[in-house]
Enzyme design. Structure first.
Site, PDB file in Angstrom:
ATOM      1  N   ARG A  81     -11.052   7.241   3.956  1.00  0.00           N
ATOM      2  CA  ARG A  81     -10.812   6.297   2.867  1.00  0.00           C
ATOM      3  C   ARG A  81     -12.119   5.813   2.223  1.00  0.00           C
ATOM      4  O   ARG A  81     -12.152   4.781   1.568  1.00  0.00           O
ATOM      5  CB  ARG A  81     -10.018   5.101   3.390  1.00  0.00           C
ATOM      6  CG  ARG A  81      -8.719   5.440   4.113  1.00  0.00           C
ATOM      7  CD  ARG A  81      -7.667   4.356   3.905  1.00  0.00           C
ATOM      8  NE  ARG A  81      -6.616   4.303   4.900  1.00  0.00           N
ATOM      9  CZ  ARG A  81      -5.625   5.192   5.000  1.00  0.00           C
ATOM     10  NH1 ARG A  81      -5.564   6.237   4.180  1.00  0.00           N
ATOM     11  NH2 ARG A  81      -4.698   5.044   5.928  1.00  0.00           N
ATOM     12  N   CYS A 105      -0.181   4.173   1.669  1.00  0.00           N
ATOM     13  CA  CYS A 105      -0.492   5.059   2.808  1.00  0.00           C
ATOM     14  C   CYS A 105       0.619   5.202   3.850  1.00  0.00           C
ATOM     15  O   CYS A 105       0.780   6.292   4.413  1.00  0.00           O
ATOM     16  CB  CYS A 105      -1.828   4.693   3.454  1.00  0.00           C
ATOM     17  SG  CYS A 105      -1.919   3.014   4.097  1.00  0.00           S
ATOM     18  N   CYS A 147      -3.964   5.951   0.249  1.00  0.00           N
ATOM     19  CA  CYS A 147      -3.482   4.679  -0.292  1.00  0.00           C
ATOM     20  C   CYS A 147      -3.157   4.739  -1.788  1.00  0.00           C
ATOM     21  O   CYS A 147      -2.777   3.731  -2.385  1.00  0.00           O
ATOM     22  CB  CYS A 147      -4.529   3.593  -0.034  1.00  0.00           C
ATOM     23  SG  CYS A 147      -4.951   3.439   1.720  1.00  0.00           S
ATOM     24  N   CYS A 165     -13.811   6.840  -0.266  1.00  0.00           N
ATOM     25  CA  CYS A 165     -13.980   6.811  -1.722  1.00  0.00           C
ATOM     26  C   CYS A 165     -13.296   5.608  -2.352  1.00  0.00           C
ATOM     27  O   CYS A 165     -13.434   5.366  -3.538  1.00  0.00           O
ATOM     28  CB  CYS A 165     -13.547   8.122  -2.376  1.00  0.00           C
ATOM     29  SG  CYS A 165     -11.815   8.469  -2.186  1.00  0.00           S
ATOM     30  N   CYS A 206       0.847  -1.187   0.000  1.00  0.00           N
ATOM     31  CA  CYS A 206       0.000   0.000   0.000  1.00  0.00           C
ATOM     32  C   CYS A 206       0.884   1.237   0.000  1.00  0.00           C
ATOM     33  O   CYS A 206       2.067   1.168   0.324  1.00  0.00           O
ATOM     34  CB  CYS A 206      -0.941   0.031   1.200  1.00  0.00           C
ATOM     35  SG  CYS A 206      -2.369   1.101   0.866  1.00  0.00           S
ATOM     36  N   TYR A 243      -3.067 -10.834  15.213  1.00  0.00           N
ATOM     37  CA  TYR A 243      -2.001 -10.370  16.108  1.00  0.00           C
ATOM     38  C   TYR A 243      -1.865 -11.301  17.306  1.00  0.00           C
ATOM     39  O   TYR A 243      -0.886 -11.227  18.037  1.00  0.00           O
ATOM     40  CB  TYR A 243      -2.301  -8.938  16.579  1.00  0.00           C
ATOM     41  CG  TYR A 243      -2.403  -7.958  15.435  1.00  0.00           C
ATOM     42  CD1 TYR A 243      -1.258  -7.458  14.821  1.00  0.00           C
ATOM     43  CD2 TYR A 243      -3.644  -7.548  14.934  1.00  0.00           C
ATOM     44  CE1 TYR A 243      -1.343  -6.575  13.757  1.00  0.00           C
ATOM     45  CE2 TYR A 243      -3.742  -6.670  13.874  1.00  0.00           C
ATOM     46  CZ  TYR A 243      -2.593  -6.187  13.278  1.00  0.00           C
ATOM     47  OH  TYR A 243      -2.687  -5.321  12.218  1.00  0.00           O
ATOM     48  N   SER A 283      -6.717  -4.668  13.936  1.00  0.00           N
ATOM     49  CA  SER A 283      -6.184  -4.072  15.163  1.00  0.00           C
ATOM     50  C   SER A 283      -7.269  -3.730  16.184  1.00  0.00           C
ATOM     51  O   SER A 283      -7.089  -3.943  17.385  1.00  0.00           O
ATOM     52  CB  SER A 283      -5.384  -2.826  14.809  1.00  0.00           C
ATOM     53  OG  SER A 283      -6.171  -1.913  14.060  1.00  0.00           O
ATOM     54  N   LYS A 317     -12.574  -5.286   1.449  1.00  0.00           N
ATOM     55  CA  LYS A 317     -12.022  -4.500   2.550  1.00  0.00           C
ATOM     56  C   LYS A 317     -12.939  -3.307   2.789  1.00  0.00           C
ATOM     57  O   LYS A 317     -13.122  -2.471   1.910  1.00  0.00           O
ATOM     58  CB  LYS A 317     -10.606  -4.037   2.208  1.00  0.00           C
ATOM     59  CG  LYS A 317     -10.040  -3.079   3.252  1.00  0.00           C
ATOM     60  CD  LYS A 317      -8.570  -2.789   3.039  1.00  0.00           C
ATOM     61  CE  LYS A 317      -8.118  -1.685   3.976  1.00  0.00           C
ATOM     62  NZ  LYS A 317      -6.685  -1.403   3.865  1.00  0.00           N
ATOM     63  N   LYS A 321     -12.008  -8.261   5.305  1.00  0.00           N
ATOM     64  CA  LYS A 321     -11.409  -7.467   6.375  1.00  0.00           C
ATOM     65  C   LYS A 321     -12.285  -6.277   6.711  1.00  0.00           C
ATOM     66  O   LYS A 321     -12.725  -5.611   5.782  1.00  0.00           O
ATOM     67  CB  LYS A 321     -10.036  -7.000   5.884  1.00  0.00           C
ATOM     68  CG  LYS A 321      -9.347  -6.005   6.760  1.00  0.00           C
ATOM     69  CD  LYS A 321      -8.102  -5.497   6.086  1.00  0.00           C
ATOM     70  CE  LYS A 321      -7.538  -4.400   6.960  1.00  0.00           C
ATOM     71  NZ  LYS A 321      -6.641  -3.545   6.273  1.00  0.00           N
TER      72      LYS A 321
HETATM   73  C1  PBG Z   1      -3.224  -0.088   4.824  1.00  0.00           C
HETATM   74  C2  PBG Z   1      -3.769  -1.115   5.756  1.00  0.00           C
HETATM   75  C3  PBG Z   1      -4.647  -0.924   6.830  1.00  0.00           C
HETATM   76  C4  PBG Z   1      -4.757  -2.163   7.465  1.00  0.00           C
HETATM   77  C5  PBG Z   1      -3.984  -3.069   6.749  1.00  0.00           C
HETATM   78  N1  PBG Z   1      -3.391  -2.404   5.691  1.00  0.00           N
HETATM   79  C6  PBG Z   1      -5.303   0.312   7.347  1.00  0.00           C
HETATM   80  C7  PBG Z   1      -6.175   1.103   6.468  1.00  0.00           C
HETATM   81  O1  PBG Z   1      -6.607   0.697   5.390  1.00  0.00           O
HETATM   82  O2  PBG Z   1      -6.434   2.231   6.883  1.00  0.00           O
HETATM   83  C8  PBG Z   1      -5.548  -2.434   8.717  1.00  0.00           C
HETATM   84  C9  PBG Z   1      -5.025  -3.513   9.592  1.00  0.00           C
HETATM   85  C10 PBG Z   1      -5.481  -3.465  11.014  1.00  0.00           C
HETATM   86  O3  PBG Z   1      -6.295  -2.619  11.421  1.00  0.00           O
HETATM   87  O4  PBG Z   1      -5.013  -4.325  11.768  1.00  0.00           O
HETATM   88  N2  PBG Z   1      -3.985   0.137   3.679  1.00  0.00           N
HETATM   89 ZN    ZN Z   2      -3.335   2.043   2.592  1.00  0.00          ZN
END
Ligand code: PBG
Ligand code: ZN
Length: 327
Positions: free
Chosen positions: A219, A122, A130, A221, A120, A316, A277, A197, A250
């Site tokens: 994010r 970001c 991203c 859009c 990614c 995790y 997370s 996602k 996810k």
């Molecule tokens: C980056 C990305 C994210 C996560 C994995 N890759 C965050 C997002 O899209 O803002 C989230 C993983 C997590 O919350 O454990 N694009």
């Molecule tokens: Zn990202």
């Protein structure tokens, strides 16, 4: 595009994922890692107690304790400090990026470990989004997917077994797959799409951990609206058509219906679910407060992912889960 199978079965761990059942084996788990520039450093993450960002030497020690317990795959996130963030995400595949530097060492130290790289922009762009921005049109999809494909090839060259694009730009899977094939990685690298996602508030702690919060806006859009089921199905279909070897849903727990829907649509494609997370933080704090029994509540959520159709769970809690499996 002709249908390709070999890029999803070249590694013993990938092959095991083709077997479908609901028990939890160590190969049903993938462990996310935050890799930092300073090789000997380990940093606590305030938003994710119990998890650390690590340099490659610290990670070596950590993995040495987990691999004998059955750890078979990891997902790498690079966290940079000294390489400046810019419009193009230069730090993503800079020679000093900890993922680019760490991959050859990990392959040498742990030859049987299956290694995925999150892809990614970001964590590496000055604005924290991203994709790539263009002053006239805003988010520039074409420029974004070209840059992502370029980074994917550089992760592949550094030794990644799996490329996992989490950016959600349109048609990135085709761009990345084409680039991997044209650079000779057709049978050596698998593409794991973060296909469904959702734009989720459960990513909050991660953005602190990966230093990837957007500087403006959100994010919405490019990530899916949380109420959308049909759009999630279309996103999955699109990514399969474009050449994804594996799929992901996810976050996990709030989207179990999407896990089941995706597995029913594509029973023959390995399905990953990301216990993100915020889910980690919820279970951690719930049990820290004495309200929930950690081991039991964790195992129940993990089994719910398996029952809903997940072949592999990105968690995790993997170190604890390996201990629980051994019991
Ligand atoms: C980056 C990305 C994210 C996560 C994995 N890759 C965050 C997002 O899209 O803002 C989230 C993983 C997590 O919350 O454990 N694009
Ligand atoms: Zn990202």
């Amino acid at each position: 595009m002709p249908r390709k199978l070999h890029s999803g079965i070249f590694h013993p761990t990938l092959r095991k994922l083709q077997e479908q059942n609901v028990q939890l084996h160590s190969y049903n788990l993938m462990y996310p890692i935050f890799l930092i520039e300073n090789d000997d450093d380990a940093q606590d993450i305030q938003s994710m107690p119990g998890i650390q960002r690590m340099g490659i030497n610290k990670l070596k020690e950590h993995l040495e304790s987990l691999i004998p317990k059955g750890l078979s795959s990891i997902l790498l996130f690079g966290v940079t400090e000294s390489i400046p963030k810019d419009e193009n995400g230069t730090a993503a595949d800079h020679p000093l990026n900890p993922v680019i530097r760490g991959l050859p060492k990990l392959l040498e130290w742990f030859p049987s470990l299956l290694i995925a790289c999150d892809l990614c922009l970001c964590p590496y762009t000055s604005h924290g989004h991203c994709g790539i921005f263009n002053k006239e049109i805003g988010l520039d999809n074409e420029a974004s997917i070209n840059r992502l494909a370029e980074i994917a090839v550089n992760y592949a060259k550094a030794g990644a077994h799996i490329i996992a694009p989490s950016d959600m730009m349109d048609n990135r899977i085709k761009a990345i797959k084409d680039a991997l094939i044209s650079h000779g990685f057709e049978k050596k690298v698998a593409l794991l799409s973060y296909a469904a996602k959702f734009a989720s508030t459960f990513y909050g702690p991660f953005r602190d951990a990966a230093k990837s919060a957007p500087a403006f806006g959100d994010r919405r859009c490019y990530q899916l609206p949380s109420g959308s089921k049909g759009l999630a199905a279309r996103a999955v279909e699109r990514d399969v058509d474009e050449g994804a070897d594996m799929l992901m849903v996810k976050p996990g727990l709030p989207y179990l219906d999407i896990v089941r829907q995706t597995k029913d649509m594509y029973p023959n494609i390995p399905l990953y679910v990301y216990q993100v997370s915020g889910e980690y933080a919820m279970i951690y704090h719930g049990s820290k407060s004495g309200t929930l029994k950690l081991n039991d509540v964790l195992m129940e959520t993990i089994i719910s992912f398996r029952r809903a159709g997940a072949d592999c769970i990105i968690s995790y809690f993997t170190p604890l889960l390996l201990d629980l499996i051994a019991k």
